[in-house]
Enzyme design. Structure first.
Site, PDB file in Angstrom:
ATOM      1  N   GLY A   1       0.869 -11.907  18.677  1.00  0.00           N
ATOM      2  CA  GLY A   1       0.485 -11.114  17.781  1.00  0.00           C
ATOM      3  C   GLY A   1      -0.933 -11.334  17.634  1.00  0.00           C
TER       4      GLY A   1
ATOM      5  N   GLY B   1      -3.003  -9.335  14.700  1.00  0.00           N
ATOM      6  CA  GLY B   1      -3.049  -9.032  13.221  1.00  0.00           C
ATOM      7  C   GLY B   1      -4.172 -10.386  12.692  1.00  0.00           C
TER       8      GLY B   1
ATOM      9  N   ARG C   1       4.676  -3.891  -7.696  1.00  0.00           N
ATOM     10  CA  ARG C   1       5.088  -2.548  -7.192  1.00  0.00           C
ATOM     11  C   ARG C   1       6.394  -2.620  -7.318  1.00  0.00           C
ATOM     12  NH1 ARG C   1       1.750  -4.288  -1.421  1.00  0.00           N
ATOM     13  NH2 ARG C   1      -0.495  -3.292  -2.522  1.00  0.00           N
TER      14      ARG C   1
ATOM     15  N   HIS D   1       7.593  -0.466   2.750  1.00  0.00           N
ATOM     16  CA  HIS D   1       5.991  -1.170   3.036  1.00  0.00           C
ATOM     17  C   HIS D   1       6.061  -2.771   4.087  1.00  0.00           C
ATOM     18  CE1 HIS D   1       1.691  -1.643   2.314  1.00  0.00           C
ATOM     19  NE2 HIS D   1       1.632  -2.177   1.558  1.00  0.00           N
TER      20      HIS D   1
ATOM     21  N   ARG E   1       5.261  -8.798  -3.196  1.00  0.00           N
ATOM     22  CA  ARG E   1       4.074  -9.457  -3.236  1.00  0.00           C
ATOM     23  C   ARG E   1       3.054  -8.974  -4.729  1.00  0.00           C
ATOM     24  NH1 ARG E   1       0.429  -7.037  -0.298  1.00  0.00           N
ATOM     25  NH2 ARG E   1       1.756  -6.040   0.608  1.00  0.00           N
TER      26      ARG E   1
END
Lengths: 249, 643
Positions: free
Chosen positions: B42, B44, B332, B403, B437
């Protein structure tokens, strides 16, 4: 709506390739261009045929993966828009649409609409960075940056590395891409120490990859999905000239 | 045998744990670092930062990504910002407050010591990124600007217009490319890890597929770092990239890595609503918009009037009404559930009735359109491109969407999974966000793990566990590699030989519908049990009726997708098992049976203040649950209130 697609099909790098006609029906105006292609591929799969290969990932206009020339224009008819953000409301029932890969000597075709843009990574590896190892940074606010410079750096840094500039340039030039990275770092105090070496090494790599030179067609600026102005190319030429003529001053 | 979960949290007071631990960890002599090879899967924020930092230290690094360039990992799409407790605005922020807000925001389901370390190194991240040339927003005096985000009452979010993730990733990517240029990192693009290879219980390598040629490749290493992101695409529609998948983490799980808290999934409140059945993904509108946007629905059910025709006193600003102190900036999970509640009750707007308004009229009147354009111009533009509506004139329509996933591979304080030598960083692990989060914390965690945690802890593992003379190295022609490669190849051959009629995509869509309906924003025992009956049936149908065109030995995106969907079809069951076992509501996990009379989440700290860690026991066998008890010595567990 019902559309006729003329899509570039090429089995692999050695294949000559050809345009293939596909009919696609049941397209609605709120679909994205890639969702339209998804639909065409679903139909192909349903008929037991191979779907059209194309590159895509985030589908929100930021990763820079999608890469198609649509009716002769990189990323299609809408200004400042990547292929994935182009929506079918830009087309009408009965339209014929021609879809081709981003073509350039430095972007060999892998399959259908998928090309290899590894040359961009190699240009960055040649000098598109600030040499600062993890852990060796000073406090972030120790070095004030004029808002104007920070904004200008950000304008250039908005480049998503898609390669539309190359695909649209008659010379296959990557200068808007290179100029954007050089311009981003040249506008910040952090980028000053390696500024000259960066200009020389990035340009050398760009040439080695087989990209052409800029002759002021401005096609790159016209298709850039992030609307990066070609004035950065002018700054890049000055950077390169200064670095070549006076490398030590 | 259940897992023996040792969190390895160091002794001592919270504030000194990481400092002491760094001192106590074993070091690898600079001349010896080049004797070790680390595989980073990965690229990212977590992967690129870890690969670059480890290479700077002198290790040999091989880095893998399925995209055509490491710069395209989905971290790039993060919009709003990154938190740090610099306290530049002088509004009372501190490392302790960032720690406290993050633990509280996670509904007290994260490990205290990890969160404190995260808050502690956050400031270093900002310093590092600025030094790399990340063009953060600045004020006229040249100093860095901050803005507010949900779940905090201080301004601690650093940002680069609406493209913070892009700019941070480019910083890490450039650091990575610098090492690639020097030859210290070998980069493998268009390369997908399909399994972990273990020998004597230890991770010693991976099998990956070259996505251009279809060739299987073997890589051995002294440690393997999975930086492979989250599993939000289990819902099919999500804000994740099309390629985001659970495969690497799920493969690790099947090889003995515990999977923690899969039911902690984040449904982000402000996304562009679903418009048609052909929709392939959903687009986020940054949480930062809630700084200036006001969320509302009409007071009257099924109100068909255009939003601008609805007078002020007929609008229900339900977040401001229910949560007066945080208002539109509640976290959220709270904002998402409140939107769902209004829409389920019949007050939703738009064609489907599953949307609410996010209105900027008041802010435009207060500060002017130019200021709003400077703050959110690119987001407004993106909204207009997708919907064809101008949000400067008409309120945005938004609805929650999948998300981010807080759950992930269980890791100890050193970020090592239950498999020795196998580490998990960033969204792929479960460690820092608990059950929810906070905004601008994902970028912080990815970079914290990659720049400032793994470079120390991986070194310590190598120093302690891997012999310097190379006697621990496992060659790629070892039978351990033969066996895993055969299994991986066998699975791909099976996918290609089903020869059914239905597309991979159609199965993914159906799976997503099941998971969204039964294990989305609201979950119940009945619904989850239904999902646990439906998923195996769908999986069975997949293996009988899927059609994967082409062959394995070529560039074939359908083969890639088929493998990923096959893994989601198994993983979804673990997700639902976890949601079923957690008989409480906390953060993103809302069990309808467990709520207060006002409809707020009702935690059960006595029975569920633990991380639930699942262990693979065989196909079609229920995974075994182990628990890591969470202890809170520094914060008091209270009912999270944003009223």
């Amino acid at each position: 709506m019902k559309l006729t697609l003329h899509v570039w099909r090429q089995a692999g790098p050695q294949d000559r390739g050809r345009m293939e006609m596909l009919q696609v029906d049941g397209i609605t105006s709120d679909m994205s261009f890639l969702e339209m292609l998804d639909k065409a591929n679903e139909d192909l799969i349903h008929d037991g045929k191979e779907p059209v290969a194309f590159d895509h990932d985030c589908r929100e206009g930021i990763c820079g993966t999608c890469s198609m020339v649509i009716d002769g224009v990189a990323h299609g008819p809408q200004e400042g828009t990547t292929t994935c953000q182009l929506h079918m409301r830009a087309f009408k029932d009965g339209d014929s649409i021609h879809i081709e890969p981003f073509r350039s000597r430095a972007f060999p075709v892998i399959k259908d609409l998928v090309v290899d843009r590894g040359s961009f990574d190699r240009i960055i590896a040649a000098g598109g960075y600030v040499s600062v190892n993890t852990g060796s940074a000073q406090d972030a606010n120790n070095l004030p940056v004029r808002k104007k410079d920070a904004d200008m750096a950000m304008d250039a840094a908005a480049c998503i590395g898609c390669g539309a500039c190359v695909a649209s340039c008659p010379n296959g030039s990557a200068m808007l891409f290179v100029a954007a990275k050089m311009g981003h770092l040249a506008h910040l105090p952090q980028g000053q120490a390696e500024r000259k070496e960066r200009a020389l090494s990035m340009v050398a790599q760009m040439d080695a990859e087989g990209f052409g030179a800029c002759s002021n067609h401005y096609e790159c600026e016209a298709v850039c999905p992030k609307e990066i102005p070609a004035t950065f190319i002018g700054s890049m030429n000055r950077e390169f000239l200064k670095s070549s003529l006076c490398p030590d001053s | 045998m259940a897992f023996q979960l040792d969190s390895k949290v160091p002794e001592g007071p919270l504030k000194e744990k990481w400092t002491n631990h760094r001192f106590n960890m074993k070091l690898v002599n600079p001349a010896n670092k080049r004797k070790f090879k680390v595989l980073v899967v990965g690229s990212g924020l977590a992967g690129a930062s870890a690969a670059a930092s480890l290479a700077e230290l002198g290790y040999h690094v091989e880095c893998f990504c399925f995209q055509d360039s490491p710069r395209r990992a989905h971290s790039i799409a993060a919009q709003g910002g990154i938190n740090a407790a610099k306290n530049y605005p002088n509004d009372g922020d501190s490392v302790w407050r960032l720690f406290y807000d993050t633990v509280k925001g996670g509904d007290y389901r994260a490990r205290e010591a990890n969160v404190y370390r995260l808050a502690e190194v956050a400031n270093n991240i900002i310093d590092q990124c600025v030094a790399q040339g990340v063009p953060f927003a600045r004020e006229y005096g040249g100093m860095l600007d901050n803005r507010s985000f949900g779940g905090a009452q201080v301004s601690r979010t650093f940002y680069a217009r609406g493209q913070t993730g892009q700019q941070l990733l480019l910083g890490a990517y450039q650091a990575l490319e610098r090492q690639i240029g020097k030859g210290t990192v070998r980069m493998h693009v268009r390369s997908e890890m399909l399994d972990v290879v273990k020998k004597d219980g230890r991770a010693v390598g991976i099998i990956s597929r070259d996505l251009v040629t279809g060739e299987m490749k073997r890589f051995s290493g002294d440690a393997v770092l999975l930086c492979t992101g989250g599993y939000g695409n289990v819902f099919y529609l999500s804000t994740n990239a099309m390629g985001s998948n659970v495969t690497a983490a799920y493969r690790a799980y099947k090889r003995g890595a515990g999977f923690a808290n899969p039911c902690y999934t984040q449904i982000h409140p402000t996304c562009i609503p679903v418009s048609s059945e052909h929709q392939s993904k959903l687009t986020l509108m940054s949480e930062s918009l809630r700084n200036d946007g006001r969320v509302w629905v009409p007071k009257q059910k099924d109100d068909q009037r255009a939003p601008n025709d609805i007078p002020e006193d007929e609008r229900d600003y339900y977040l401001e009404r229910r949560y007066p102190s945080f208002g539109n900036l509640v976290p959220r999970d709270v904002a998402s559930r409140a939107a769902k509640e209004r829409c389920d009750a019949g007050y939703g707007v738009g064609a489907t009735g599953y949307a609410v308004f996010l209105d900027f009229a008041a802010a435009i009147e207060r500060v002017g359109e130019d200021v709003i354009r400077a703050r959110y111009g690119n987001l407004f533009q993106m909204y207009e491109k997708i919907t064809g509506e101008n949000p400067y004139k008409v309120p945005m329509r938004i609805y929650p969407a999948s998300h981010y996933t807080m759950g992930g591979l269980w890791v100890d304080y050193n970020l090592m999974t239950t498999v020795p030598g196998l580490f998990a960083l960033g969204e792929a692990n479960f460690s820092d966000h608990g059950a929810n989060r906070l905004g601008a914390s994902a970028l912080m965690q990815g970079l914290s793990d990659g720049y400032f945690v793994a470079p120390y802890t991986v070194g310590s593992y190598l120093a302690e566990e891997v012999p310097l003379d190379g006697s621990g190295a496992v060659a790629t022609d070892d039978p351990a590699f033969d066996q895993v490669e055969q299994e991986v190849q066998g699975r791909i051959d099976r996918l290609l030989s089903v020869g059914g009629k239905k597309s991979v995509e159609s199965f993914h869509k159906r799976l997503g519908q099941i998971v969204w309906d039964q294990c989305g924003m609201g979950r119940s025992r009945e619904g989850l049990e239904q999902a646990l009956r439906d998923i195996p049936k769908l999986r069975e149908e997949f293996w009988k009726e899927v059609f994967v065109p082409g062959s394995a030995g070529e560039f074939n995106p359908e083969v890639e997708k088929a493998g990923r969907v096959a893994d989601f079809l198994e993983f979804a069951e673990v997700l639902c098992e976890d949601a079923l076992a957690r008989e409480e509501s906390c953060g993103g996990h809302f069990r309808e049976e467990h709520q207060t009379p006002e409809g707020e989440a009702l935690r059960d700290d006595e029975h569920f203040a633990h991380a639930a860690v699942w262990e693979y026991k065989g196909d079609d066998v229920r995974p075994e649950l182990s628990k890591e008890q969470l202890t809170f010595e520094n914060v008091k567990l209270t009912t999270r209130s944003y009223k």
